[in-house]
Design a protein around this motif. Structure first.
Motif, PDB file in Angstrom:
ATOM      1  N   MET A   1      75.054  59.106   5.711  1.00 18.70           N
ATOM      2  CA  MET A   1      76.172  59.976   5.876  1.00 18.70           C
ATOM      3  C   MET A   1      77.217  59.381   6.819  1.00 18.70           C
ATOM      4  O   MET A   1      78.405  59.555   6.568  1.00 18.70           O
ATOM      5  CB  MET A   1      75.638  61.286   6.449  1.00 18.70           C
ATOM      6  CG  MET A   1      76.651  62.307   6.568  1.00 18.70           C
ATOM      7  SD  MET A   1      76.502  63.358   5.175  1.00 18.70           S
ATOM      8  CE  MET A   1      76.876  64.864   5.786  1.00 18.70           C
ATOM      9  N   ALA A   2      76.738  58.669   7.855  1.00 20.75           N
ATOM     10  CA  ALA A   2      77.675  58.024   8.777  1.00 20.75           C
ATOM     11  C   ALA A   2      78.449  56.922   8.055  1.00 20.75           C
ATOM     12  O   ALA A   2      79.628  56.713   8.327  1.00 20.75           O
ATOM     13  CB  ALA A   2      76.930  57.459   9.963  1.00 20.75           C
ATOM     14  N   ARG A   3      77.756  56.285   7.114  1.00 25.52           N
ATOM     15  CA  ARG A   3      78.412  55.230   6.355  1.00 25.52           C
ATOM     16  C   ARG A   3      79.519  55.809   5.471  1.00 25.52           C
ATOM     17  O   ARG A   3      80.585  55.228   5.332  1.00 25.52           O
ATOM     18  CB  ARG A   3      77.374  54.503   5.529  1.00 25.52           C
ATOM     19  CG  ARG A   3      77.918  53.293   4.835  1.00 25.52           C
ATOM     20  CD  ARG A   3      76.809  52.548   4.180  1.00 25.52           C
ATOM     21  NE  ARG A   3      77.312  51.308   3.630  1.00 25.52           N
ATOM     22  CZ  ARG A   3      76.668  50.540   2.848  1.00 25.52           C
ATOM     23  NH1 ARG A   3      75.442  50.860   2.504  1.00 25.52           N
ATOM     24  NH2 ARG A   3      77.191  49.446   2.396  1.00 25.52           N
ATOM     25  N   LEU A   4      79.262  56.899   4.889  1.00 30.75           N
ATOM     26  CA  LEU A   4      80.241  57.545   4.027  1.00 30.75           C
ATOM     27  C   LEU A   4      81.455  57.979   4.831  1.00 30.75           C
ATOM     28  O   LEU A   4      82.588  57.876   4.357  1.00 30.75           O
ATOM     29  CB  LEU A   4      79.589  58.759   3.343  1.00 30.75           C
ATOM     30  CG  LEU A   4      80.443  59.504   2.337  1.00 30.75           C
ATOM     31  CD1 LEU A   4      80.845  58.582   1.194  1.00 30.75           C
ATOM     32  CD2 LEU A   4      79.701  60.690   1.802  1.00 30.75           C
ATOM     33  N   ARG A   5      81.237  58.411   6.043  1.00 27.99           N
ATOM     34  CA  ARG A   5      82.327  58.833   6.885  1.00 27.99           C
ATOM     35  C   ARG A   5      83.230  57.641   7.240  1.00 27.99           C
ATOM     36  O   ARG A   5      84.448  57.762   7.237  1.00 27.99           O
ATOM     37  CB  ARG A   5      81.752  59.446   8.169  1.00 27.99           C
ATOM     38  CG  ARG A   5      82.516  60.643   8.593  1.00 27.99           C
ATOM     39  CD  ARG A   5      82.026  61.187   9.885  1.00 27.99           C
ATOM     40  NE  ARG A   5      81.208  62.355   9.638  1.00 27.99           N
ATOM     41  CZ  ARG A   5      80.477  62.976  10.536  1.00 27.99           C
ATOM     42  NH1 ARG A   5      80.387  62.477  11.750  1.00 27.99           N
ATOM     43  NH2 ARG A   5      79.830  64.050  10.255  1.00 27.99           N
ATOM     44  N   TRP A   6      82.614  56.492   7.574  1.00 33.10           N
ATOM     45  CA  TRP A   6      83.392  55.283   7.921  1.00 33.10           C
ATOM     46  C   TRP A   6      84.222  54.809   6.725  1.00 33.10           C
ATOM     47  O   TRP A   6      85.364  54.414   6.881  1.00 33.10           O
ATOM     48  CB  TRP A   6      82.468  54.139   8.376  1.00 33.10           C
ATOM     49  CG  TRP A   6      82.105  54.241   9.831  1.00 33.10           C
ATOM     50  CD1 TRP A   6      80.922  54.621  10.343  1.00 33.10           C
ATOM     51  CD2 TRP A   6      82.975  53.981  10.926  1.00 33.10           C
ATOM     52  NE1 TRP A   6      80.961  54.618  11.701  1.00 33.10           N
ATOM     53  CE2 TRP A   6      82.243  54.224  12.104  1.00 33.10           C
ATOM     54  CE3 TRP A   6      84.301  53.603  11.058  1.00 33.10           C
ATOM     55  CZ2 TRP A   6      82.769  54.078  13.369  1.00 33.10           C
ATOM     56  CZ3 TRP A   6      84.808  53.452  12.323  1.00 33.10           C
ATOM     57  CH2 TRP A   6      84.062  53.684  13.453  1.00 33.10           C
ATOM     58  N   THR A   7      83.643  54.834   5.556  1.00 30.62           N
ATOM     59  CA  THR A   7      84.391  54.407   4.379  1.00 30.62           C
ATOM     60  C   THR A   7      85.553  55.359   4.092  1.00 30.62           C
ATOM     61  O   THR A   7      86.618  54.924   3.670  1.00 30.62           O
ATOM     62  CB  THR A   7      83.487  54.298   3.146  1.00 30.62           C
ATOM     63  OG1 THR A   7      82.820  55.526   2.934  1.00 30.62           O
ATOM     64  CG2 THR A   7      82.508  53.167   3.278  1.00 30.62           C
TER      65      THR A   7
END
Length: 132
Positions: A1-7
């Motif tokens: 989920m953190a990765r999706l936020r950064w993208t």
């Protein structure tokens, strides 16, 4: 989920495009460096085709006669050479010797002819005009 936020953050700022440019520049820089090294390390084959630095061949001279005037008192000899097939029809040399062998060797060096050919053409005279 953190990765999706950064993208999502990167997409909203357009940073995906801006982060790709330095990588693209680095790739071009490395590629051009490799190509430059290969081009500079390659041997230069131009010298195989250029022959302008060679000396032109001397035109062949047909020697008609060689007259040697020996100045015994001064220890020198004057050589007059008559030629054909050349722009110079007469050549004059002066050598610091009176020995016939040394004179013939010097003439041979100057004209590039064999000594036996020189010996057949040469006529010796002393300063007084007597033939030897």
């Amino acid at each position: 989920m953190a990765r999706l936020r950064w993208t999502q953050v990167l997409q909203s700022l357009g940073l995906e495009f801006w982060l790709f440019l330095p990588l693209l520049g680095l790739g071009f820089w490395l590629t051009s460096g490799i190509l430059t090294d290969q081009m500079l390390a390659r041997s230069n084959k131009v010298t195989l085709y250029l022959e302008g630095d060679r000396q032109p061949k001397q035109p062949t001279r047909t020697v008609q006669s060689i007259t040697v005037l020996i100045h015994a008192q001064q220890g020198r000899s004057t050589v007059n050479i008559q030629t054909a097939n050349s722009s110079l029809t007469a050549l004059t040399f002066e050598f610091p010797t009176t020995q016939p062998e040394q004179i013939e060797a010097a003439i041979s060096r100057e004209l590039g002819l064999p000594r036996d050919r020189i010996r057949a053409l040469v006529r010796y005279q002393s300063k007084q005009g007597h033939r030897e």
